[in-house]
Structure formats: structure tokens, C-alpha cells
Design a protein around this motif. Structure first.
Motif, PDB file in Angstrom:
ATOM      1  N   MET B  81      16.966   1.705  -0.254  1.00  0.00           N
ATOM      2  CA  MET B  81      17.458   0.042  -0.882  1.00  0.00           C
ATOM      3  C   MET B  81      17.807  -0.434  -0.170  1.00  0.00           C
ATOM      4  SD  MET B  81      17.754   0.671  -4.121  1.00  0.00           S
ATOM      5  CE  MET B  81      18.012   2.132  -5.249  1.00  0.00           C
ATOM      6  N   ASN B  82      18.232  -0.119   0.832  1.00  0.00           N
ATOM      7  CA  ASN B  82      18.814  -1.102   2.080  1.00  0.00           C
ATOM      8  C   ASN B  82      17.662  -0.395   3.685  1.00  0.00           C
ATOM      9  OD1 ASN B  82      19.631   1.188   2.758  1.00  0.00           O
ATOM     10  ND2 ASN B  82      21.737   0.870   1.715  1.00  0.00           N
ATOM     11  N   ALA B  83      18.636  -1.143   4.694  1.00  0.00           N
ATOM     12  CA  ALA B  83      17.815  -0.714   6.341  1.00  0.00           C
ATOM     13  C   ALA B  83      18.552   0.358   6.737  1.00  0.00           C
ATOM     14  CB  ALA B  83      18.443  -2.023   6.701  1.00  0.00           C
ATOM     15  N   ARG B  84      19.678   0.896   6.646  1.00  0.00           N
ATOM     16  CA  ARG B  84      19.775   2.283   6.965  1.00  0.00           C
ATOM     17  C   ARG B  84      19.058   3.305   6.732  1.00  0.00           C
ATOM     18  NH1 ARG B  84      22.735   6.387   8.240  1.00  0.00           N
ATOM     19  NH2 ARG B  84      23.432   7.741   6.878  1.00  0.00           N
ATOM     20  N   GLY B  85      18.509   3.267   4.946  1.00  0.00           N
ATOM     21  CA  GLY B  85      17.635   3.982   3.730  1.00  0.00           C
ATOM     22  C   GLY B  85      16.429   3.542   4.956  1.00  0.00           C
ATOM     23  N   ALA B  86      15.680   2.601   5.685  1.00  0.00           N
ATOM     24  CA  ALA B  86      14.000   2.856   5.535  1.00  0.00           C
ATOM     25  C   ALA B  86      14.119   3.203   7.173  1.00  0.00           C
ATOM     26  CB  ALA B  86      13.774   0.936   5.743  1.00  0.00           C
ATOM     27  N   ALA B  87      15.424   2.887   7.564  1.00  0.00           N
ATOM     28  CA  ALA B  87      15.147   3.640   8.891  1.00  0.00           C
ATOM     29  C   ALA B  87      15.213   5.184   9.390  1.00  0.00           C
ATOM     30  CB  ALA B  87      16.562   3.397   9.515  1.00  0.00           C
ATOM     31  N   ARG B  88      16.220   5.608   7.782  1.00  0.00           N
ATOM     32  CA  ARG B  88      16.131   6.973   7.920  1.00  0.00           C
ATOM     33  C   ARG B  88      14.166   7.482   7.654  1.00  0.00           C
ATOM     34  NH1 ARG B  88      19.375   9.123   2.799  1.00  0.00           N
ATOM     35  NH2 ARG B  88      18.480  11.204   3.204  1.00  0.00           N
ATOM     36  N   ALA B  89      13.778   7.161   6.547  1.00  0.00           N
ATOM     37  CA  ALA B  89      12.126   6.922   6.247  1.00  0.00           C
ATOM     38  C   ALA B  89      11.233   6.951   7.010  1.00  0.00           C
ATOM     39  CB  ALA B  89      11.842   6.078   4.954  1.00  0.00           C
ATOM     40  N   ILE B  90      11.693   6.054   8.251  1.00  0.00           N
ATOM     41  CA  ILE B  90      10.368   5.606   9.098  1.00  0.00           C
ATOM     42  C   ILE B  90      10.563   7.487   9.989  1.00  0.00           C
ATOM     43  CG2 ILE B  90       9.884   4.483  10.846  1.00  0.00           C
ATOM     44  CD1 ILE B  90      10.645   1.879   9.415  1.00  0.00           C
ATOM     45  N   GLU B  91      12.335   7.032   9.995  1.00  0.00           N
ATOM     46  CA  GLU B  91      12.341   8.679  11.182  1.00  0.00           C
ATOM     47  C   GLU B  91      11.640   9.593  11.058  1.00  0.00           C
ATOM     48  OE1 GLU B  91      13.972   8.343  13.895  1.00  0.00           O
ATOM     49  OE2 GLU B  91      14.220  10.080  14.080  1.00  0.00           O
ATOM     50  N   THR B  92      11.578  10.116   9.650  1.00  0.00           N
ATOM     51  CA  THR B  92      10.883  11.075   9.010  1.00  0.00           C
ATOM     52  C   THR B  92       9.646  11.167   9.725  1.00  0.00           C
ATOM     53  OG1 THR B  92       9.674  10.201   7.101  1.00  0.00           O
ATOM     54  CG2 THR B  92      12.979  11.086   6.834  1.00  0.00           C
ATOM     55  N   GLY B  93       8.807   9.965   9.385  1.00  0.00           N
ATOM     56  CA  GLY B  93       7.224  10.378  10.376  1.00  0.00           C
ATOM     57  C   GLY B  93       6.492  10.841   9.365  1.00  0.00           C
ATOM     58  N   ARG B  94       7.288  11.242   8.223  1.00  0.00           N
ATOM     59  CA  ARG B  94       6.161  11.350   7.316  1.00  0.00           C
ATOM     60  C   ARG B  94       6.091  10.522   6.366  1.00  0.00           C
ATOM     61  NH1 ARG B  94       4.895  16.797   7.387  1.00  0.00           N
ATOM     62  NH2 ARG B  94       3.191  15.834   6.261  1.00  0.00           N
ATOM     63  N   MET B 130      10.622  -3.967   8.373  1.00  0.00           N
ATOM     64  CA  MET B 130      10.540  -3.108   9.360  1.00  0.00           C
ATOM     65  C   MET B 130       9.652  -1.948   8.345  1.00  0.00           C
ATOM     66  SD  MET B 130      14.647  -2.298   8.358  1.00  0.00           S
ATOM     67  CE  MET B 130      14.608  -0.309   9.015  1.00  0.00           C
ATOM     68  N   ALA B 131       9.289  -1.441   7.322  1.00  0.00           N
ATOM     69  CA  ALA B 131       7.654  -0.979   7.081  1.00  0.00           C
ATOM     70  C   ALA B 131       6.438  -0.933   8.086  1.00  0.00           C
ATOM     71  CB  ALA B 131       8.022  -0.656   5.578  1.00  0.00           C
ATOM     72  N   ARG B 132       6.422  -2.813   7.863  1.00  0.00           N
ATOM     73  CA  ARG B 132       5.125  -3.846   8.671  1.00  0.00           C
ATOM     74  C   ARG B 132       5.110  -3.260  10.385  1.00  0.00           C
ATOM     75  NH1 ARG B 132       4.907  -7.211   5.949  1.00  0.00           N
ATOM     76  NH2 ARG B 132       6.533  -8.713   6.825  1.00  0.00           N
ATOM     77  N   GLN B 133       6.641  -3.319  10.966  1.00  0.00           N
ATOM     78  CA  GLN B 133       7.086  -2.998  12.049  1.00  0.00           C
ATOM     79  C   GLN B 133       6.797  -1.852  13.087  1.00  0.00           C
ATOM     80  OE1 GLN B 133      10.838  -4.605  12.293  1.00  0.00           O
ATOM     81  NE2 GLN B 133      10.236  -6.784  11.849  1.00  0.00           N
ATOM     82  N   ALA B 134       6.693  -1.027  11.848  1.00  0.00           N
ATOM     83  CA  ALA B 134       6.528   0.385  12.145  1.00  0.00           C
ATOM     84  C   ALA B 134       5.752   0.736  11.759  1.00  0.00           C
ATOM     85  CB  ALA B 134       7.990   1.721  11.200  1.00  0.00           C
ATOM     86  N   GLY B 135       4.385   0.439  11.836  1.00  0.00           N
ATOM     87  CA  GLY B 135       3.302   0.323  11.790  1.00  0.00           C
ATOM     88  C   GLY B 135       3.224   1.055   9.803  1.00  0.00           C
ATOM     89  N   LYS B 136       3.906   1.225   8.976  1.00  0.00           N
ATOM     90  CA  LYS B 136       3.588   1.067   8.249  1.00  0.00           C
ATOM     91  C   LYS B 136       3.785   0.331   6.659  1.00  0.00           C
ATOM     92  CE  LYS B 136       5.904   5.242   9.131  1.00  0.00           C
ATOM     93  NZ  LYS B 136       4.252   6.166   9.366  1.00  0.00           N
TER      94      LYS B 136
END
Lengths: 304, 304
Positions: B81-94, B130-136
Motif C-alpha cells: 500500500m505504500n513505500a514501507r510495504g514495498a521495501a518490506r516486500a523487496i527485502e524478502t527477496g522472494r 521502487m519495484a523497477r529500481q529493485a529489478g522487479k
């Protein structure tokens, strides 16, 4: 693409109640008809004139007819399977239209009516002629038009050929019934279009069961293909005692919700139908399958 | 008119479970994902990264991710829902794809995400970046696109304008969600066509709830209008805790039954989905809303 209005036939008093384990009183059946009329229904399948040993739920057919409200603006339909049933229906003096049934496969026709598929076409043709001779109208439904519980897939060619044969008897309408709820909207669109092309002078009615969740999708596809009348049952009641696993008819209130919101007028009042669902559920002592009656009204006034 | 195949997204692990009163274990969530994959699912919304106080059912998001099968051929979606959630999702690596949500009305956006509708567009755009920057990859769903539980009708112009604004962020897909299950197929066909015309380079996904019985009719209409991806939940699980009265998602197995029989390939195996429904019902200790899993298989071998 879509019509501005369609006609609905309320079938809860017959197809809805026929397969219910709970037997309801004649007075409650008449009350159901009265509620349907109050909600705007102007064509109602009120009972069937069949062997009470086979279908005990309809054993009070004559008593139901005697109690029907006298309304010049309502067409009461009685389902009949043979000449004897037609004579009973006519004898009541209260049935405006005889509904005959022809079955698309031999195996199902034998289970349902003890005859072949061709035999069921002949029987329906006789019923339609008897109706006309008695100053009534006659229509026919092709059962198992989209699939048979015994034989599986049903060929479109067979259904189209039946429609052509039945048209010789001049029914006021031909119905296509997905008796066991297996139809999909692509099949529906194709078959409705083919039957319309084969018998262009005769209006097409459709009858769907929601056994596999596709009932409203099939209604929508049928209307898009030119069907002008839709059967439905208050509460989504109904089934067929000879079709294993058949669940309820499409729910009148769900169909009306979908169509009215889509700009297709049905002549029915949604709030009255929802109230009828709740009343009928209390009579049957169970929650009925229809979905709209469980959901909050929409749209609601702005609250923000 | 109809496409030969469509893509489905399995949303039972997230949207399906999010509103259920029964909390299921992390192991069962992972087993649900495994069963979806075994049935052919290749895009799965596995969890959401939101405030666990608001949505306790998703508090184990990281643990679910840690247990996901390692499959190069499956896209795992995390709702944020927000940048904090996006960071958490990316952090999982999965998580392979972030799913953002923009809400079509201010009142619902405030209830759901504590911001305005425009604010939810800005937040989604940031998440996609953020997704694109993380390669997602990043996609977005417009919630309440067909109606709002608080404000009532939602204008098509508003949804089209949101799609145009969101397109500036280059999502891989835009979803149109009937969050509270009020859509009708005429509205669906029109809005899908309008969004496609407004942002022709971006594929349209649709998300329907069967609250009022119209879910499959809406799926059919959406595909006819050019939607290429359909969200569905095994068993018809799901709802939204902030949308009063919202019932389940359309059932994956019911959608697959309808589409496969209509000649539209989904890549999913109906028998495996029905088995997953029965397994999930035993986990949840209730009968799930999906209809096909309660009906006999069709067609069946000839028995005559």
C-alpha cells in the motif's frame, strides 16, 4: 447490442419447489404466487400436472389453481408432460398457457417422461394443439439442451432439429433449458442464435440453473444472442428430481439486479423480490441460494 | 470475439484469506500456494505487506515468503500500500512483482489507506518505481472501480483518468477491481473498453467478487471487452475488511469451468482445483462458496 427490456417468467412455484425436500402447503404456494405478482411478475409457472407418485410436491395442482388470484394481466403457466396432464390443466379453468417439455436425449427423456426424445417432441406437439383447441396458448421447453446428465454433451444440431420439428406445432415460444446447469456462455450464445435463425418467427426463452456458478453469465449471453424471455426462481430455488446434482434455478432477484443495473428493464421490483426471498426462506426453514438477498443494498445514499 | 486463452492470477492466499475470520497457519498458506502451482497457477498473489494491526491475517508475510517454492516459472505477487510495504516486500527477496492499489473514491481511500484517491495514485506510482529500481515488476489495481460502499456509483471518467495518471508510472498491468461485488456486465464491458482505449499499451486485468451472483457474468463480459488477465480465488474465498458486506472473490474453479468449456484456455487443471477447494474447506472448517466443487463432474462417461 442489448435489448432495453426483457420478459421474465417466475418459476419458483413449480420448478423451484418441485425438487425441494420440504413440502410446503397449498396456501404457502398461493402466497408465493401473490408475492411474485406484487413484485411485478406477469408470467408465472404455477404448478405441473404430472403423476403425483412421481412428483408429490405438485400433487395439489388443482388446489393451487383454485386459489390463484384472478388477474387478467397475469399469465398462469401449467407444466404438462402428456395429453392427460394437458386435460387436467385445461379442466381447472385457471391455466392460461400450457408448458410442454421435450427432452434432447433419449436417455433423459426415458428417465423423465418414459419415452424417446422424438416421442417427447410428438407429445409436446399434441399438448400445444390441445391448448389451442381449448382457447389457451401452448409453449415448449427443450430440456437438457446444453448437456445431459446421462449422455454428456448434446449436439447443437439435435436441438436445432427439435426446434424446427416443434415449430410445426406453432408454439407461442420455444425455451432452451440447461436442466442440469452445465452450460457456458459461448455455447449459449451460439445455440440461441442458431435456434433463432432456424425458427425466426418464434420467440426464444431460456432457462438456466446455477449449479456451477455460470447461471447469470449464461443469462447475459442469451440476451445478447436474442433470447427475449428468461426463467428464474425467487431465492434460486429448484432443481430436477431426475437430474442428479442439479442445483437451483437462477435467482430471480440476482437476475433482476444484474439486468436492471445493466439498463435492461425487467418489470420487477428488486426490494419486493428480496423480501419474498426472506419470506420464502422462512417458509422453507433454510437460507436460499440467491446472493443479492444476503448482500447490502447498492447503491446506497452517500454517507461521507 | 473471444480470445483463445487468458491468464489467471490466484489470489486466495492474499485476498482470499485476508477477510476470513479463521486464521490459518503459515504452513497451510504455503501448502495453498503449492496446491495452486500444482493446479497450473503461474501468477499468485501470495501475501500483503501491510500493518499487521490492521490486517492480522497477513502478519506472517515474511514467513510465507521464506517458505515459497523456488520456481522460475511462477510469478509471486506481494500486495503493498505504500513505500514501507514495498521495501518490506523487496527485502524478502522472494517477491517477483509488487501489486499496488489505488482507490477510485476519496472516502474508500481514506478508510482503506488513510489517504485521498489522488494520494493513492501517487503512492502506487512510487511503489511501481521502487519495484523497477529493485529489478522487479510493478502493477496496480484500481479498487472500487465499479462502485464504492460509501459513495455509491463511481464515474467511469474518474477511473479512466486514474488509469491515464497511473500509466505515467509504467505499470506492467492495470487492474480494475469490483471490490464490493456490485458490477454488472454492461458496465464491465464499457469500462474495460474505455481503459483499454485510454492506455492501449498496458494490459488490463480484472478482479470481481461474487457478492451479488454476477461474478462470472462480469468475467465473461470483461474478456469479451479485451481484459487479458482474471483474478480468482480457489473456493471463492475472500472479501475486504473495509468493505461492508463484501463476499468472496470469484471462484477459480468456477471461472476455469466456464472458460475451459467455452473454449478459452486458462492453463489450469479443474480436477486439481476442485481437490484444492475440498482441502482448503477442511482447513477452514467450512464449505467454501465455489459451486463447481459441489457439483458432479461434467461431462461424465455415457452410462446408458
Amino acid at each position: 447490442m442489448y435489448t432495453e427490456s426483457i420478459e421474465m417468467v417466475e418459476v419458483a412455484p413449480r420448478d423451484g419447489l418441485q425438487n425441494e425436500k420440504t413440502m410446503i402447503s397449498t396456501a404457502d404456494k398461493i402466497a408465493l404466487v401473490e408475492r411474485a405478482i406484487a413484485a411485478g411478475a406477469r408470467r408465472i409457472e404455477v404448478t405441473s400436472f404430472v403423476n403425483p407418485k412421481a412428483v408429490p410436491q405438485m400433487a395439489d395442482a388443482e388446489a393451487v389453481c383454485a386459489g390463484l388470484p384472478r388477474r387478467d394481466d397475469v399469465t398462469y403457466i401449467g407444466l404438462v408432460m402428456n395429453a392427460r396432464g394437458a386435460a387436467r390443466a385445461i379442466e381447472t379453468g385457471r391455466i392460461d398457457q400450457l408448458g410442454a417439455v421435450s427432452v434432447a436425449t433419449d436417455t433423459f427423456a426415458k428417465a423423465n417422461q418414459g419415452q424417446t426424445s422424438d416421442g417427447s417432441v410428438a407429445a409436446a406437439s399434441e399438448i400445444i394443439a390441445m391448448a389451442r383447441q381449448a382457447g389457451k396458448t401452448g409453449q415448449v421447453t427443450i430440456a437438457a439442451a446444453f448437456g445431459c446428465p446421462f449422455e454428456g454433451e448434446v449436439s447443437e444440431d439435435r436441438v436445432v432439429a427439435m426446434a424446427e420439428a416443434l415449430a410445426q406445432a406453432n408454439p407461442v415460444e420455444i425455451g432452451l433449458a440447461d436442466t442440469i446447469g452445465v452450460a457456458n456462455p459461448a455455447h449459449v450464445a451460439t445455440l440461441v442464435a442458431r435456434v433463432r435463425a432456424a425458427v425466426p418467427a418464434i420467440p426464444v426463452r431460456v432457462h438456466f440453473h446455477n449449479t456451477r456458478g455460470t447461471g447469470l453469465a449464461n443469462v447475459w449471453a442469451a440476451i445478447g444472442a436474442g433470447a427475449v424471455t428468461v426463467d428464474a426462481a425467487i431465492g434460486g430455488l429448484g432443481g430436477c428430481p431426475f437430474a442428479p446434482g442439479a442445483a437451483g434455478n437462477v435467482s430471480t432477484e440476482d437476475v433482476v439486479y444484474m439486468l436492471e443495473r445493466a439498463g435492461v428493464r425487467t418489470g420487477l421490483d428488486l426490494a419486493a423480490l428480496v423480501a419474498a426471498n426472506h419470506w420464502l426462506g422462512s417458509v422453507m426453514d433454510r437460507t436460499l441460494p440467491g446472493m443479492v438477498a444476503k448482500a447490502p443494498p447498492f447503491p446506497r445514499p452517500a454517507q461521507a
